[in-house]
Enzyme design. Structure first.
Site, PDB file in Angstrom:
ATOM      1  N   SER A  72       0.840  -1.188   0.000  1.00  0.00           N
ATOM      2  CA  SER A  72       0.000   0.000   0.000  1.00  0.00           C
ATOM      3  C   SER A  72       0.884   1.250   0.000  1.00  0.00           C
ATOM      4  O   SER A  72       1.665   1.449  -0.930  1.00  0.00           O
ATOM      5  CB  SER A  72      -0.965  -0.037   1.182  1.00  0.00           C
ATOM      6  OG  SER A  72      -1.981   0.924   1.040  1.00  0.00           O
ATOM      7  N   HIS A  82      -6.857  -6.169  -0.238  1.00  0.00           N
ATOM      8  CA  HIS A  82      -5.797  -5.174  -0.099  1.00  0.00           C
ATOM      9  C   HIS A  82      -4.713  -5.672   0.863  1.00  0.00           C
ATOM     10  O   HIS A  82      -4.905  -5.643   2.085  1.00  0.00           O
ATOM     11  CB  HIS A  82      -6.373  -3.850   0.404  1.00  0.00           C
ATOM     12  CG  HIS A  82      -5.382  -2.733   0.405  1.00  0.00           C
ATOM     13  ND1 HIS A  82      -4.775  -2.282  -0.740  1.00  0.00           N
ATOM     14  CD2 HIS A  82      -4.865  -1.987   1.417  1.00  0.00           C
ATOM     15  CE1 HIS A  82      -3.947  -1.303  -0.443  1.00  0.00           C
ATOM     16  NE2 HIS A  82      -3.980  -1.107   0.861  1.00  0.00           N
ATOM     17  N   ASP A 123      -8.577  -6.377  -4.716  1.00  0.00           N
ATOM     18  CA  ASP A 123      -8.262  -5.218  -3.876  1.00  0.00           C
ATOM     19  C   ASP A 123      -9.407  -4.223  -3.921  1.00  0.00           C
ATOM     20  O   ASP A 123      -9.762  -3.713  -4.986  1.00  0.00           O
ATOM     21  CB  ASP A 123      -6.963  -4.575  -4.371  1.00  0.00           C
ATOM     22  CG  ASP A 123      -6.376  -3.576  -3.391  1.00  0.00           C
ATOM     23  OD1 ASP A 123      -7.157  -2.883  -2.703  1.00  0.00           O
ATOM     24  OD2 ASP A 123      -5.138  -3.479  -3.309  1.00  0.00           O
TER      25      ASP A 123
END
Length: 536
Positions: free
Chosen positions: A192, A448, A408
């Site tokens: 991320s 994610h 995601d």
């Protein structure tokens, strides 16, 4: 944003081996408070920590950072305060294991998440369990929010790139000082915002690392901030005609499965190639006299919002801001962070305190396409992280390995696919030529960074917080796959994934290197990796 769960999960998964304390190691560690010197850093803690110890941290109770982690190895813990400017500083931690020299004398820098103010202790202790000397930092501020950026451009600079660069150098200096030998190979891993940090290193200072794991990177940063704000504006707040509850989003999830799950030939709630899926939300439209309460259907306004959500987001003059969101998500992280009735803390924190320095600014009242244009024009300290010429990376000999979950729900996997293809065009290199230094693996069934319906566990950052994860042999996980590529020249063609459910491995799949597609052979158990193949 899952960091706080890492400590608890690690506490439940501790196949620890308790070593006999080594007085020489311990005394040398404790002496670091006076023996280690750096012009820009002050030692705050130098302590010997045994495996199984609950390490607590002095982070403020007012932020969401973890307050403890369980050590997985006997380590020397070094905590430092590094000055980066007259108005900014960074907390840096180095965890240096007893068993280092026999494990390759490697260092591991770990990446941050969200707005970046939490040290990734979970990844650090996992790294030490494999013999890495692990480094982490708070990115120049405490807590996962944007308030520390307010009228402090030097803190923003630390967040964008300087903390990563300087903390890496300081950590490696401390490691080389502490051990008799020197670091042989230096690695980085993060997801991320940590994935963005990894690409920042790959683009601007690749010589600092021998191998970089950049996962689900938050690149095209201004576009991601704008898209998050846009999603909130699409759906609004509870009571708006366009708003969807979590229960209604679960219905949308099932609609996508019904329409697209069979495209890959296997009904398993996983899309192997979500780019082939074009959801038709009109299938959920209420007819005359029907309602959600009675018929589990949606209004025309809600269906229109969903259709807009599943489209690429364009700005002024038709400029692409962000590819469309992935059509399938399991954990509804996006709902909790972006379109659940509250503006994204990620976007609003950035706009309020870094871009505009105006606490009264709000996504709800002030965001529009001009906001994105202004953000792009400023590109504070190069936060976009979208340089597509990786010549310096190639020339340095550093390897870049990426993966991105195809489910995601926070950062579209198409963003990373677009980046890979942009690099290919910019450098004039085919995938077979990029393979020498840059490989990308789309991971079906991964949300994610963490969790999902498919073979989501690939042994990458934050994933070892999952129940049962520490019992899985890490030898074919993403980190050690990178090590084997760098140190033995074994370049990965697939990335092994496991369907990890409630601590038990329920299936495996070898995820293919892009642009190859993971394809079911037509026979065999879909949860067995050999039932699939990679096709160009």
């Amino acid at each position: 944003m899952r960091v706080s769960s890492i400590a608890g999960a690690l506490a439940l998964n501790l196949p620890l081996v308790f070593a006999t304390p080594q007085p020489s190691f311990q005394s040398k560690c404790e002496a670091l408070s006076t023996s280690f010197h750096a012009d820009d850093a002050q030692v705050l803690v130098a302590a010997y920590v045994t495996a199984g110890t609950n390490i607590t941290f002095p982070e403020s109770a007012a932020n969401t950072c973890p307050k403890f982690v369980i050590s997985l190895a006997d380590i020397c813990r070094l905590r430092m305060n590094m000055t980066t400017s007259p108005t900014s500083s960074v907390i840096v931690e180095a965890f240096m294991p007893v068993d280092w020299s026999s494990k390759g004398q490697r260092s591991l820098m770990t990446g941050n998440g969200g707005l970046g103010g939490c040290i990734p202790y979970g990844d650090m202790v996992f790294g030490t369990s494999l013999g890495f000397a692990a480094i982490g930092h708070d990115n120049g501020h405490a807590g996962d929010n944007g308030l520390p950026f307010y009228n402090k451009p030097q803190v923003v600079k630390d967040y964008v790139w300087r903390a990563l660069y300087k903390a890496g150098r300081l950590g490696k200096k401390a490691i080389n000082h502490f051990y008799t030998g020197k670091i042989q190979k230096a690695y980085y891993m993060g997801c991320s915002s940590g994935g963005r940090q990894g690409l920042k290193a790959a683009q601007d200072f690749p010589d600092e690392y021998d191998g970089i794991l950049s996962i689900a990177p938050a690149i095209r940063y201004e576009g991601l901030s704008a898209a998050n704000a846009h999603y909130f504006k699409i759906f609004g707040v509870p009571g708006d005609a366009t708003f969807l509850t979590l229960e209604q989003w679960q219905k949308v999830h099932q609609m996508v499965i019904a329409q697209c799950d069979g495209i890959d030939g296997v009904l398993d709630n996983v899309l192997e190639d979500p780019m082939k899926c074009e959801p038709r939300p009109e299938a959920l439209l209420c007819g005359p006299g029907e309602s959600w309460a009675a018929n589990q259907c949606l209004t025309s306004a809600q269906v229109g919002a969903i259709r807009e959500f599943y489209q690429p987001y364009y700005g002024n003059k038709g400029k692409l801001i962000m590819p469309r969101m992935n059509p399938l998500t399991r954990e509804f992280l996006g709902f909790r962070v972006t379109y659940g009735g509250v503006p994204s803390y990620f976007s609003e924190g950035w706009y309020k305190y870094a871009l505009y320095n105006d606490p009264s600014w709000s996504v709800a009242a002030d965001f529009n396409l001009n906001t994105y244009d202004y953000d792009m024009k400023k590109d504070l300290f190069g936060v976009s992280t979208y340089k597509t010429d990786l010549t310096d990376l190639r020339n340095s000999g550093t390897k870049l390995l990426q993966y991105h979950g195809l489910s995601d729900g926070l950062i579209s996997s198409e963003n990373t696919i677009t980046y890979y293809n942009d690099v290919s065009r910019t450098m004039g290199l085919k995938s077979s030529q990029l393979d020498d230094f840059y490989r990308f693996f789309p991971v079906s069934g991964l949300d994610h960074c963490y969790t999902g319906d498919g073979a989501w566990f690939v042994g990458g950052p934050v994933q070892y917080s999952a129940p049962g994860a520490l019992s899985i042999d890490p030898s074919d996980g993403a980190l050690m796959t990178m090590v084997n590529w760098v140190e033995q020249g074994i370049a990965p063609v697939t990335l092994m994934g496991r369907k990890l459910i409630n601590g038990t491995v329920m299936g495996e799949r070898a995820h293919c290197k892009y642009p190859a597609k993971q394809t079911y052979k037509g026979t065999g158990d879909p949860d067995v990796a050999s039932s699939w193949e990679c096709r160009s």
